[in-house]
Write an enzyme that holds these catalytic residues in place. Structure first.
Site, short mmCIF file in Angstrom:
data_model
loop_
_atom_site.label_atom_id
_atom_site.label_comp_id
_atom_site.label_asym_id
_atom_site.label_seq_id
_atom_site.Cartn_x
_atom_site.Cartn_y
_atom_site.Cartn_z
N LYS A 50 0.73 -1.23 0.10
CA LYS A 50 -0.06 0.19 0.23
C LYS A 50 0.94 1.34 0.00
O LYS A 50 0.24 2.41 0.15
CB LYS A 50 -0.80 -0.04 1.21
N LYS A 76 2.87 2.04 2.30
CA LYS A 76 2.76 2.63 3.69
C LYS A 76 4.09 2.35 4.47
O LYS A 76 4.33 0.91 4.29
CB LYS A 76 1.60 2.38 4.46
#
Length: 131
Positions: free
Chosen positions: A47, A49
């Site tokens: 993602k 992240k």
């Protein structure tokens, strides 16, 4: 015998803060059992992240909260339907910053978007630390 109402939510829960606690408390109040999917480090990487706190520690923190009955690893976007079916979930809940994103789950359970705690997020904390 009364049917247990089960709720599920998902999140990274990095740099655990009062906003995280508030949403877990509010979700817990919607039923009898709260299951929390904690995003794995590998899923977060997909993602784009970066977590400050490793998965095992984040899961341990979330597991220790009295409003949480069970934690599970969240390793993909697509696991939500399987989790809802596997754990006999009645309510999927998540912060309202995701409003509309999980409406497809309404076919399987009730979907609730809860208002976030104002003025706090892990991203805001990370930005402050990087100043």
């Amino acid at each position: 015998m009364k049917k247990k109402i089960r709720i599920i939510t998902y999140g990274t829960f990095d740099l655990f803060h009062i906003g995280h606690l508030n949403i877990l408390k509010r979700l817990n109040s919607l039923g009898d059992e709260l299951i929390v999917g904690v995003s794995t480090d590998e899923f977060n990487e997909r993602k784009n992240k970066k977590s400050v706190i490793p998965y095992d520690e984040r899961r341990e923190i979330v597991s220790s909260i009295k409003f949480v009955d069970k934690t599970i690893p969240e390793s993909s976007w697509s696991q939500k339907i399987q989790d809802i079916q596997k754990y006999n979930i009645h309510i999927f809940g998540i912060g309202d910053d995701w409003k509309g994103e999980f409406d497809y789950l309404k076919e399987y359970c009730e979907v609730v978007y809860l208002e976030r705690t104002p003025s706090i997020s892990s991203n805001q904390i990370k930005k402050k630390l990087n100043k």
